[in-house]
Design a protein around this motif. Structure first.
Motif, PDB file in Angstrom:
ATOM      1  N   UNK A   1       0.840  -1.192   0.000  1.00 55.29           N
ATOM      2  CA  UNK A   1       0.000   0.000   0.000  1.00 55.29           C
ATOM      3  C   UNK A   1       0.872   1.237   0.000  1.00 55.29           C
ATOM      4  N   UNK A   2       0.418   2.281  -0.704  1.00 59.04           N
ATOM      5  CA  UNK A   2       1.162   3.533  -0.720  1.00 59.04           C
ATOM      6  C   UNK A   2       0.952   4.315   0.562  1.00 59.04           C
ATOM      7  N   UNK A   3      -0.047   3.916   1.334  1.00 65.92           N
ATOM      8  CA  UNK A   3      -0.347   4.632   2.557  1.00 65.92           C
ATOM      9  C   UNK A   3       0.786   4.550   3.558  1.00 65.92           C
ATOM     10  N   UNK A   4       1.028   5.656   4.260  1.00 64.90           N
ATOM     11  CA  UNK A   4       2.098   5.702   5.262  1.00 64.90           C
ATOM     12  C   UNK A   4       1.609   6.572   6.417  1.00 64.90           C
ATOM     13  N   UNK A   5       1.389   5.996   7.590  1.00 63.53           N
ATOM     14  CA  UNK A   5       0.869   6.784   8.713  1.00 63.53           C
ATOM     15  C   UNK A   5       1.886   7.807   9.204  1.00 63.53           C
ATOM     16  N   UNK A   6       1.389   8.928   9.700  1.00 69.67           N
ATOM     17  CA  UNK A   6       2.254   9.953  10.283  1.00 69.67           C
ATOM     18  C   UNK A   6       2.329   9.714  11.783  1.00 69.67           C
ATOM     19  N   UNK A   7       3.509   9.434  12.273  1.00 70.10           N
ATOM     20  CA  UNK A   7       3.698   9.243  13.708  1.00 70.10           C
ATOM     21  C   UNK A   7       4.938  10.005  14.157  1.00 70.10           C
TER      22      UNK A   7
END
Length: 213
Positions: free
Chosen positions: A38-44
């Protein structure tokens, strides 16, 4: 697992890719369309589970895959926290204006106002306190930790020819200690951020990091 799959696809593509093709982006797009990553990448903020100081990455895309840094080219990644904008990760590069010879101190030049090669005879615009620069400023005020990745120039043989590129090493968490707006080498005003390594982490010298890539 995602990085291993990604690297295998990059190897497949590179065997027949034409000169100038971004193998990493092509691999990312193919695997995304196939539903394998997935191209999604969470911001943490803070450490990323499973990533340790000294871990190396062959492509900027891999930084996104593991959740370190979302952008393929921008040096500063950030997120909204309430009404604040704080930095989550920065990528410092060898050969740029960043100073990263000290394993515990990083001098990072902000974003914007940098001349492109064809414009070297012109003075670039001054950097502004917005975007990633504002995020680093807010991180300093809130004492929020920032992940640091260091990029090193390497020469690799690809399809019988030598290719110059950057590869990356994760260097851990830092805090923005100070910032100064000053005249840069190109005579424009730049933000010079000084970051200090957070306590309790191993430090890796740049020389050793170079041996990792």
């Amino acid at each position: 697992m995602k990085v291993k799959l990604f690297r295998e696809r990059c190897e497949e593509i590179s065997r027949n890719a034409k000169e100038g093709v971004r193998v990493d982006l092509k691999a990312m797009n193919e695997l995304t369309k196939e539903g394998k990553i997935s191209k999604g990448c969470p911001s943490i903020v803070g450490p990323v589970l499973g990533v340790e100081v000294g871990d190396r990455f062959r492509y900027r895309v891999e930084l996104r895959l593991v959740g370190l840094h979302r952008h393929y080219e921008r040096g500063i990644d950030w997120m909204e926290l309430g009404r604040k904008r704080i930095a989550t990760c920065i990528v410092a590069n060898e050969g740029y204006l960043d100073i990263m010879s000290d394993p515990n101190v990083l001098t990072y030049i902000g974003e914007g106002g940098k001349a492109r090669p064809k414009e070297l005879d012109e003075k670039p615009n001054d950097q502004e306190l917005k975007g990633g620069n504002l995020a680093l400023w807010e991180s300093m005020m809130l004492k929020s930790p920032v992940r640091v990745v260091k990029g090193f120039k390497v020469v690799r043989r690809l399809r019988g020819r030598l290719v110059h590129r950057f590869e990356y090493v994760y260097d851990g968490l830092y805090e923005v200690n100070s910032v100064e707006k000053k005249k840069g080498l190109l005579q424009n005003l730049v933000f010079e951020f000084k970051l200090l390594r957070c306590h309790g982490q191993p430090s890796v010298s740049c020389r050793r990091m170079r041996n990792l890539v």
